[in-house]
Design an enzyme around this catalytic site. Sequence first.
Site: not given
Ligand code: RB5
Length: 145
Positions: A8, A65, A67, A98, A133
């Site tokens: 993203d 993304c 996180t 695994h 596994h």
């Molecule tokens: C975008 O701002 C952010 O929410 C997205 O990249 C991600 O971290 C969501 O899980």
Amino acid sequence: MKIAIGNDHAAVELREVITEYLKELGHDVDNYGAAAGEKCDYPAVGKKVGELVAAGDYDCGILICGTGVGISIAANKVKGIRAAVCSDTATARLVKQHNNANILAFGARIVGTELAKDIVKSYLDAEFEGGRHQRRVDMISAMEE
Ligand code: RB5
């Protein structure tokens, strides 16, 4: 390997770096993620890459993304997908060995560039160990029926 990558707006630069790195390693990479300056909803990218990997069009997927969490949650809604968020190399190796994870995810706001490359290499170099596994992965697959 044939790899589908997606991101993203939070991960454009890291996706570009990882794409180049994958090509240096000799992999074929197709991008399904956002371009620079483009706002993008991570669920759509996770779904798209998940569907392509589940269909067998790619050997595996890489999703990035902010996180790594949101985009992996979306991908995991696709039947047959086992997307794993990794912020260290040991986990990246183990999710292949695994869990036979078919999508690797990580966060551009969480891991630095060099660690991200090492995470990718650890995941790609590892092999699923099968055996006990496989039985556990089969149990997960059965939950999708
Ligand atoms: C975008 O701002 C952010 O929410 C997205 O990249 C991600 O971290 C969501 O899980």
